[in-house]
Design a protein around this motif. Structure first.
Motif, short mmCIF file in Angstrom:
data_model
loop_
_atom_site.label_atom_id
_atom_site.label_comp_id
_atom_site.label_asym_id
_atom_site.label_seq_id
_atom_site.Cartn_x
_atom_site.Cartn_y
_atom_site.Cartn_z
N TRP A 108 -6.01 -5.41 0.04
CA TRP A 108 -6.42 -4.03 -0.24
C TRP A 108 -6.09 -3.65 -1.69
N ALA A 161 0.82 -1.22 0.00
CA ALA A 161 0.00 0.00 0.00
C ALA A 161 0.85 1.26 0.00
N GLU A 166 -2.33 -7.92 4.49
CA GLU A 166 -3.55 -7.16 4.21
C GLU A 166 -3.35 -6.18 3.07
N ASP A 167 -2.08 -5.81 2.80
CA ASP A 167 -1.79 -4.94 1.65
C ASP A 167 -2.22 -5.61 0.35
N LEU A 209 -13.02 0.78 0.97
CA LEU A 209 -11.73 0.09 0.81
C LEU A 209 -10.86 0.27 2.05
N PHE A 220 -8.68 -1.48 5.32
CA PHE A 220 -7.82 -2.65 5.51
C PHE A 220 -8.50 -3.65 6.47
N THR A 265 -8.83 -2.77 -4.46
CA THR A 265 -8.75 -1.42 -5.02
C THR A 265 -8.65 -1.46 -6.53
#
Length: 535
Positions: A106, A78, A102-103, A93, A95, A110
């Motif tokens: 996301w 991210a 989790e990046d 959007l 986390f 996204t």
């Protein structure tokens, strides 16, 4: 939720950005107000390596965003992304808490919502990798389990009412999910962990996934992919057996260590001035995806304090050892790179570009050697690597270890001989070439600057004595007196070269049909026997 700015930028702790980072990224929004996210390039600093982003610097549409995000041409972290706060809130959007990576989740979610992004190719972010970090501190199975959770959550998002039909039917996403599922199920299956593979397959069968009608009606999906989906028509147990049977030959174990190519190891003892020459040359490298290890022999000249002041060293120790090769073996115990290079105290890289030029050339051979600048007092001359390893080279010379990238797996299998003081690096290459048929390539970049004030250059007698013992052991010269006159020595070396030539001819003959093979072996054997008798 606490952010109040129109745009949000994520910066991880310990990392740092360039002075013009935010202004450079924001300038792309000023040029085009419809851009929802600006993605900047980055530089890795530490013992891990990702290829820098190399997409053209321009804006990208929604179809292109999905294409490049799900093929990892756009990184999944991210950080270093300037994104509209309104866009994040409108699409929900946020986390997901409680998972690692989790990046990734996301970024994938996204990508499914974005209409336009812009790419900036100039590196504006410095990503610091430290030992014990989340990326390096857990084992592969733990990370894989977390990535499976990411995949589950992404599938839930993809097939929710938050994505359009166009996104749900995107072929790039479909192929990504199929490949990830195969990897996450077949990796434990191939290692004999059938229970874990089965549990993941059962979870997958519970997902709200692509309907079979979509798969069989889509002309862009090949017949093989369509047939491989038939396992979903069977019971869980039967489907699992069929899925594994279909995919066991398609799954290939990934070589995770290739993400970090090089480990640099420095050996030192009471040579503070040498360390101050070596370490800055390592830290100055423009290629930063290396791991750096320093083994100090318990110095008392301030070396330990100097090492304590250096943040970029991944592992170092200052304790007594039994000699240089004992220290080198210690360094290897902590090496994780695919290749190792020993840049001992006093020597240094030729230029800041040495690694950047060399690393792309490391493509699988056991040893790669580049050029060396040799410094002997006021005299400076260059040494270029031989095109191949030969017996003559091994008898008369050696590869420059300061300019040699050696496969870590080879070095860990064949440790340095700690009984020698000078020649064990040469001995290791000699052994690997003579007995194990190691692969070797010369590379063009100049790699190192070598100062000829070490023991191998100042104690020629010991060097000669140790080399004699190694030659006696490897090629059987125990009956040959080392103190022969020059004429006898040349004659013996000529015999050795003849034997090597005979060995090569026999190996060539063995590839021929039986009659031609036997005739060639007899003919060459008789020929070389006559030469040995009369010469």
């Amino acid at each position: 939720m606490a952010a109040r700015g129109r745009y949000v930028y994520f910066l991880d702790s310990d990392d740092y950005i360039s002075t013009d980072c935010i202004s450079l990224l924001y300038s792309k929004i000023e040029e085009d107000a419809t851009v929802q996210m600006v993605v900047g390039n980055y530089k890795i600093i530490g013992g891990l390596y990702f290829n820098p982003m190399n997409l053209p610097q321009r804006s990208y549409t929604s179809e292109e965003i999905i294409k490049y995000q799900f093929t990892y041409n756009i990184y999944t972290m991210a950080w270093n992304k300037l994104v509209s706060r309104k866009f994040i809130i409108d699409n929900g959007l946020f986390f997901q808490e409680g998972i690692i990576h989790e990046d990734n989740l996301w970024s994938f979610c996204t990508a499914c919502c974005l209409d336009k992004i812009a790419i900036v190719l100039k590196p504006t972010y410095n990503y610091i990798i430290r030992s014990g970090s989340t990326m390096t501190g857990n084992d592969a199975e733990f990370h894989e389990g977390q990535l499976f959770e990411v995949m589950c959550s992404f599938v839930d998002f993809l097939f929710s009412d938050r994505t359009s039909a166009r996104v749900k039917s995107n072929l790039t996403i479909y192929i990504y999910l199929q490949n990830e599922l195969r990897r996450l199920v077949m990796r434990p299956y191939s290692e004999g962990n059938i229970r874990l593979a089965y549990e993941r397959y059962v979870d997958f069968r519970r997902w709200k996934f692509y309907p079979l009608s979509f798969i069989f009606s889509n002309r862009k999906i090949g017949i093989g992919q369509k047939l491989s989906s038939l396992h979903r028509l069977l019971s869980i147990e039967s489907g699992f057996r069929l899925y594994c049977r279909q995919n066991r030959n398609k799954y290939k174990v990934s070589n995770d260590i290739s993400r970090m190519k090089v480990t640099i190891i420095t050996i030192s003892y009471n040579n503070l001035n040498g360390l101050k020459r070596t370490i800055p040359s390592v830290l100055a490298q423009t290629y930063t995806g290396y791991e750096y290890i320093v083994i100090d022999g318990g110095s008392t000249d301030g070396s330990k304090e100097y090492l304590q002041s250096q943040e970029r060293i991944d592992y170092w120790v200052s304790e007594p050892d039994t000699g240089v090769y004992n220290a080198m073996n210690k360094g290897l115990e902590h090496a994780h790179g695919e290749y190792c290079i020993f840049m001992n105290s006093g020597d240094h890289f030729f230029s800041a570009l040495s690694l950047e030029q060399a690393v792309p050339l490391l493509q699988g051979a056991d040893f790669y050697t580049g050029g060396t600048i040799c410094i002997d007092g006021d005299k400076v001359y260059s040494w270029l690597p031989p095109s191949k390893i030969t017996l003559e080279l091994m008898l008369k010379g050696a590869l420059s270890h300061q300019a040699t990238f050696s496969k870590t797996a080879v070095l860990k299998r064949h440790k340095f001989n700690e009984n020698n003081k000078i020649v064990s690096d040469w001995e290791l290459v000699f052994d690997e070439w003579y007995y194990n048929k190691c692969t070797y390539e010369a590379i063009t970049p100049m790699i190192a600057s070598f100062y000829m004030d070490g023991i191998s250059n100042t104690d020629k007698g010991l060097d000669k004595e140790e080399r004699k013992k190694v030659i006696d052991r490897i090629i059987g010269r125990k009956k040959v007196k080392y103190e022969k006159k020059n004429g006898d020595e040349k004659k013996e070396q000529k015999r050795i070269r003849r034997r090597e030539k005979l060995r090569n001819k026999i190996e060539t003959a063995m590839k021929k049909d039986p009659i031609a093979r036997d005739w060639k072996i007899i003919r060459n054997g008789f020929k070389f026997l006559i030469k040995d008798i009369f010469n």
